[in-house]
Write an enzyme that holds these catalytic residues in place. Structure first.
Site, PDB file in Angstrom:
ATOM      1  N   ASN A  42       0.323  -1.826  -0.176  1.00  0.00           N
ATOM      2  CA  ASN A  42       0.216  -0.017  -0.392  1.00  0.00           C
ATOM      3  C   ASN A  42       1.097   2.137   0.055  1.00  0.00           C
ATOM      4  O   ASN A  42       0.337   2.502   0.192  1.00  0.00           O
ATOM      5  CB  ASN A  42      -0.670   0.079   1.256  1.00  0.00           C
ATOM      6  CG  ASN A  42      -0.409   0.102   2.401  1.00  0.00           C
ATOM      7  OD1 ASN A  42       1.085   0.258   2.281  1.00  0.00           O
ATOM      8  ND2 ASN A  42      -0.773   0.240   3.569  1.00  0.00           N
ATOM      9  N   ASP A  44       2.803   2.766   1.881  1.00  0.00           N
ATOM     10  CA  ASP A  44       3.560   3.602   2.818  1.00  0.00           C
ATOM     11  C   ASP A  44       4.561   3.272   3.641  1.00  0.00           C
ATOM     12  O   ASP A  44       5.624   3.186   4.905  1.00  0.00           O
ATOM     13  CB  ASP A  44       2.248   2.908   4.057  1.00  0.00           C
ATOM     14  CG  ASP A  44       2.376   1.825   4.812  1.00  0.00           C
ATOM     15  OD1 ASP A  44       3.325   0.866   4.317  1.00  0.00           O
ATOM     16  OD2 ASP A  44       1.742   1.082   5.611  1.00  0.00           O
ATOM     17  N   ASP A  48       3.603  -5.430   4.648  1.00  0.00           N
ATOM     18  CA  ASP A  48       2.525  -5.876   5.017  1.00  0.00           C
ATOM     19  C   ASP A  48       2.220  -7.358   4.672  1.00  0.00           C
ATOM     20  O   ASP A  48       2.780  -8.048   4.350  1.00  0.00           O
ATOM     21  CB  ASP A  48       1.368  -5.171   4.920  1.00  0.00           C
ATOM     22  CG  ASP A  48       1.670  -4.866   3.693  1.00  0.00           C
ATOM     23  OD1 ASP A  48       1.619  -5.544   2.124  1.00  0.00           O
ATOM     24  OD2 ASP A  48       1.996  -3.273   2.622  1.00  0.00           O
ATOM     25  N   ASP A 117       5.073 -16.086  15.067  1.00  0.00           N
ATOM     26  CA  ASP A 117       6.423 -16.462  16.612  1.00  0.00           C
ATOM     27  C   ASP A 117       5.086 -15.936  17.832  1.00  0.00           C
ATOM     28  O   ASP A 117       4.287 -14.713  17.887  1.00  0.00           O
ATOM     29  CB  ASP A 117       6.662 -14.583  16.028  1.00  0.00           C
ATOM     30  CG  ASP A 117       8.155 -14.665  16.181  1.00  0.00           C
ATOM     31  OD1 ASP A 117       8.400 -14.954  17.551  1.00  0.00           O
ATOM     32  OD2 ASP A 117       9.422 -14.140  15.376  1.00  0.00           O
ATOM     33  N   ASP A 221       9.539 -16.799  21.399  1.00  0.00           N
ATOM     34  CA  ASP A 221      10.437 -16.217  21.449  1.00  0.00           C
ATOM     35  C   ASP A 221      11.097 -16.368  22.848  1.00  0.00           C
ATOM     36  O   ASP A 221      10.372 -16.652  23.847  1.00  0.00           O
ATOM     37  CB  ASP A 221       9.810 -14.716  21.725  1.00  0.00           C
ATOM     38  CG  ASP A 221      10.260 -13.618  21.525  1.00  0.00           C
ATOM     39  OD1 ASP A 221      11.727 -13.240  20.317  1.00  0.00           O
ATOM     40  OD2 ASP A 221      10.833 -12.871  22.842  1.00  0.00           O
ATOM     41  N   GLU A 288      12.929 -19.859  20.166  1.00  0.00           N
ATOM     42  CA  GLU A 288      15.065 -19.356  20.976  1.00  0.00           C
ATOM     43  C   GLU A 288      15.380 -19.473  22.322  1.00  0.00           C
ATOM     44  O   GLU A 288      14.979 -19.160  23.239  1.00  0.00           O
ATOM     45  CB  GLU A 288      14.249 -18.279  20.632  1.00  0.00           C
ATOM     46  CG  GLU A 288      15.249 -17.215  20.212  1.00  0.00           C
ATOM     47  CD  GLU A 288      15.311 -16.192  19.949  1.00  0.00           C
ATOM     48  OE1 GLU A 288      16.055 -14.990  19.937  1.00  0.00           O
ATOM     49  OE2 GLU A 288      14.496 -15.259  20.920  1.00  0.00           O
ATOM     50  N   HIS A 349      17.017 -12.017  12.113  1.00  0.00           N
ATOM     51  CA  HIS A 349      17.158 -10.869  12.269  1.00  0.00           C
ATOM     52  C   HIS A 349      17.272 -10.098  13.182  1.00  0.00           C
ATOM     53  O   HIS A 349      17.385  -8.425  12.975  1.00  0.00           O
ATOM     54  CB  HIS A 349      14.967 -11.129  12.416  1.00  0.00           C
ATOM     55  CG  HIS A 349      15.090 -11.394  13.762  1.00  0.00           C
ATOM     56  ND1 HIS A 349      14.169 -12.713  13.995  1.00  0.00           N
ATOM     57  CD2 HIS A 349      14.238 -10.408  14.921  1.00  0.00           C
ATOM     58  CE1 HIS A 349      14.107 -12.641  14.974  1.00  0.00           C
ATOM     59  NE2 HIS A 349      13.807 -11.509  15.526  1.00  0.00           N
ATOM     60  N   ASP A 350      17.995 -11.529  14.223  1.00  0.00           N
ATOM     61  CA  ASP A 350      18.489 -10.174  15.526  1.00  0.00           C
ATOM     62  C   ASP A 350      20.194 -10.219  15.051  1.00  0.00           C
ATOM     63  O   ASP A 350      21.198  -9.955  16.028  1.00  0.00           O
ATOM     64  CB  ASP A 350      18.430 -11.196  16.698  1.00  0.00           C
ATOM     65  CG  ASP A 350      17.148 -11.434  17.260  1.00  0.00           C
ATOM     66  OD1 ASP A 350      16.645 -10.488  16.746  1.00  0.00           O
ATOM     67  OD2 ASP A 350      16.208 -12.209  17.384  1.00  0.00           O
TER      68      ASP A 350
HETATM   69  C1  GLC Z   1      14.193 -12.396  20.402  1.00  0.00           C
HETATM   70  C2  GLC Z   1      13.335 -12.335  19.306  1.00  0.00           C
HETATM   71  C3  GLC Z   1      14.127 -10.282  18.895  1.00  0.00           C
HETATM   72  C4  GLC Z   1      13.115  -9.713  20.718  1.00  0.00           C
HETATM   73  C5  GLC Z   1      13.409 -10.436  21.534  1.00  0.00           C
HETATM   74  C6  GLC Z   1      12.969  -9.606  22.862  1.00  0.00           C
HETATM   75  O1  GLC Z   1      15.309 -12.514  20.381  1.00  0.00           O
HETATM   76  O2  GLC Z   1      14.186 -12.830  18.113  1.00  0.00           O
HETATM   77  O3  GLC Z   1      14.196  -9.808  17.553  1.00  0.00           O
HETATM   78  O4  GLC Z   1      13.655  -8.610  19.974  1.00  0.00           O
HETATM   79  O5  GLC Z   1      13.172 -11.964  21.862  1.00  0.00           O
HETATM   80  O6  GLC Z   1      11.088 -10.047  22.215  1.00  0.00           O
HETATM   81 CA    CA Z   2       2.182  -1.575   3.699  1.00  0.00          CA
END
Ligand code: GLC
Ligand code: CA
Length: 575
Positions: A42, A44, A48, A117, A221, A288, A349-350
């Site tokens: 969209n 922004d 999404d 997640d 998580d 995790e 992503h970390d």
């Molecule tokens: C996990 C996630 C991370 C998040 C953290 C707190 O390590 O992968 O991205 O910031 O937990 O929820």
């Molecule tokens: Ca969007």
């Protein structure tokens, strides 16, 4: 045979009599989507759910089966979704509940699976529970979180010496009631109190809710932080300055009372029972958790009645060498024998993008992909890895990531040094928009929009469109490997035996995968050259053989002795 994708190559894992006895989650391949950065429909500038739906054909053709999405639930987005305000709602910037249901359906229509997640450990400080909890000591929700008096004098000191997972003080003072609350991660992510049965039930209801919507599995998580010592005993001293993949102790304290609590291991089994009781097909849980594989196995339960899988982050850091990789495989095999199952994960992503520590070397990235997609374990591919998306250096002062803000006092040179050991202080660096084509913003969003994070400067060169029809691209390599895996039960779920062929240098890692017994056994063999020196290897004589090389593509199936080139991987499999 050429390298471009034919429809047969993109087929789903085959089902046979043997296969149907194996739980699907052991045979699957997982692709992590960071929804904010995948595709914006969209304009922004924020990815999404509709964007993800639009790319499902791409993921199906890539050959992955399961998509794990980072959280898109209602949230103030202080930690981009890992701070949930309403577990049953969707954040408006990602879409609507209808979009969410459509996503689940569209995934299933393609014969694929979807994993959500679950952030069980904490909520956002804007969650109505916390707002109530914090309002007064007598509020019925007070005990939903962990509140304690400060230590003398005058309660000015935190209740004990516990540090957060990030190394700073994990207790936060709140004036309203003159008490402190505990947060394992960032201050705006207060930990829930799992010793309160109401909290536990409420969170189990969240789990039941999403699974009964058709979600196939959950990524959990920071699961290892769920239970803390009930008496709030101080953590003992440690000499370790920073945690490592093998040991979460660090910042000069042991994590004895805050991480891997025995009650968390027990809860893993309770959660498994809840998940197994949800009607419908079997689901899976992946935790995790951080530490040595030997400890992490405990989350899977002694009788394999806990979490189905745990991330083995050690795979991110194994030395890029024959002996290093061999030792890692041997350890995973030793600690996760049937019915347990390892995982191979190189990025998320970390963490820094995996290609960074390979010096952006495409050949090495293909070699690592070969290891990930042919070893015994569930592979977790982070979006963009399949095109070798580069890491991007962004100074912490420009970081949107709350960790970058939390550590803004750390000089850049220290941050760069930490990054080399796998610790990322500005996680924006590995969350850049997916690179689809050479157009503006790599095709992530509309021309006129600006993405929430600027695209990588190389998006015009490194992108899906540029690699799609190039037989030697990283993308083609992933497709070929996944297609092979999807045809081979030996690669999906066979046993793994490390080989030490005579005369082959230690820099070459070789293993045999085998599924089934005797005459009907299906076999595959893999040779990975972790050095720049050529090495001669003998390929096994298998009936109905396919030979694939990361550098040469499909090879003459009658080849028997070949010279492995620098950083070349070769897979020989039946069918
Ligand atoms: C996990 C996630 C991370 C998040 C953290 C707190 O390590 O992968 O991205 O910031 O937990 O929820
Ligand atoms: Ca969007």
């Amino acid at each position: 045979m050429n390298h471009t994708l034919s429809p047969e190559l993109a087929q789903r894992p085959k089902t046979s009599h043997h296969a149907s006895e194996l739980p699907w989650w052991k045979r699957t391949t997982v692709y992590q989507v960071y929804p904010r950065s995948f595709a914006d429909t969209n304009g922004d500038g924020i990815g999404d759910l509709r964007g993800v739906i639009g790319k499902l054909d791409y993921l199906r053709d890539l050959g992955v089966e399961t998509i794990w999405l980072s959280p898109f639930f209602d949230s103030p987005q202080a930690d981009f979704g890992y701070d949930i305000r309403d577990h049953f709602g969707i954040s408006s910037e990602y879409g609507s509940l209808d979009d969410c249901h459509a996503l689940i359906e569209e995934v299933h229509q393609r014969g694929m699976r979807v994993v959500f997640d679950m952030v069980l450990n904490h909520t956002s400080n804007e969650h109505p529970w916390f707002v109530e909890s914090k309002s007064s000591k007598h509020n019925p929700r007070r005990d939903y979180y962990l509140w304690r008096d400060g230590r003398a004098p005058g309660g000015r000191e935190p209740p004990n010496n516990w540090r957060s997972m990030l190394g700073r003080r994990g207790w936060h003072y709140d004036r309203t009631t003159d008490q402190w609350y505990w947060a394992s991660f960032l201050p705006f992510q207060p930990d829930l109190n799992y010793r309160n049965p109401e909290v536990k039930e409420a969170m189990l209801d969240v789990v039941r809710h999403w699974l009964s919507m058709g979600v196939d599995g959950l990524r959990l998580d920071i699961f290892n932080a769920l239970f803390k010592d009930a008496a709030f005993t101080n953590n003992p001293f440690s000499f370790r300055p920073v945690p490592s993949e093998d040991n979460p102790d660090g910042f000069f304290q042991q994590t004895r009372h805050t991480i891997d609590h025995p009650d968390t291991f027990a809860f893993a089994r309770e959660l498994r029972a809840v998940v197994d009781a949800v009607p419908g097909p079997p689901r899976f849980l992946v935790g995790e958790v951080f530490g040595a594989p030997h400890t992490l196995r405990r989350y899977c339960g002694e009788d394999a009645d806990g979490l189905h899988l745990v991330f083995l982050f050690k795979s991110m850091r194994a030395p890029f060498s024959g002996p290093g990789v061999r030792a890692m495989i041997a350890e995973f095999e030793r600690e996760f024998p049937e019915p347990f199952f390892p995982t191979y994960v190189f990025g998320n992503h970390d963490r820094p993008r995996s290609i960074l520590r390979l010096g952006n070397h495409a050949g090495k990235a293909k070699l690592l992909a070969t290891l990930q997609l042919t070893a015994r374990g569930v592979p977790f591919i982070y979006y963009g890895e399949e095109i070798g998306m580069h890491h991007h250096d962004i100074p912490a002062v420009h970081g949107l990531d709350p960790i970058a803000t939390h550590f803004r006092f750390v000089p850049d040179w220290v941050a760069r040094r930490l990054r080399r050991s796998g610790i990322l202080l500005n996680r924006d660096e590995s969350r850049l928009p997916m690179q689809w084509h050479h157009g503006p913003h790599g095709g992530f969003t509309h021309h006129a929009s600006s993405p929430w994070l600027a695209s990588h400067p190389n998006s015009a060169e490194v992108n899906v469109a540029a690699q799609e029809n190039d037989p030697h691209s990283i993308l083609s390599c992933y497709r070929q490997l996944l297609a092979m895996r999807n045809r081979s039960l030996a690669l999906q779920a066979g046993s793994l035996e490390l080989l030490s062929p005579a005369g082959v240098p230690l820099a070459v890692v070789a293993y045999r995968r085998r599924h089934g017994e005797g005459e009907r056994a299906e076999v595959a063999e893999v040779f990975l050259n972790f050095s720049s020196r050529e090495a001669r290897v003998e390929l096994p004589a298998l009936p109905d053989r396919t030979v694939f090389s990361t550098l040469r593509g499909a090879m003459d199936p009658s080849e028997s002795r070949i010279s492995l080139r620098a950083f070349e991987g070769v897979v020989v499999c039946q069918g």
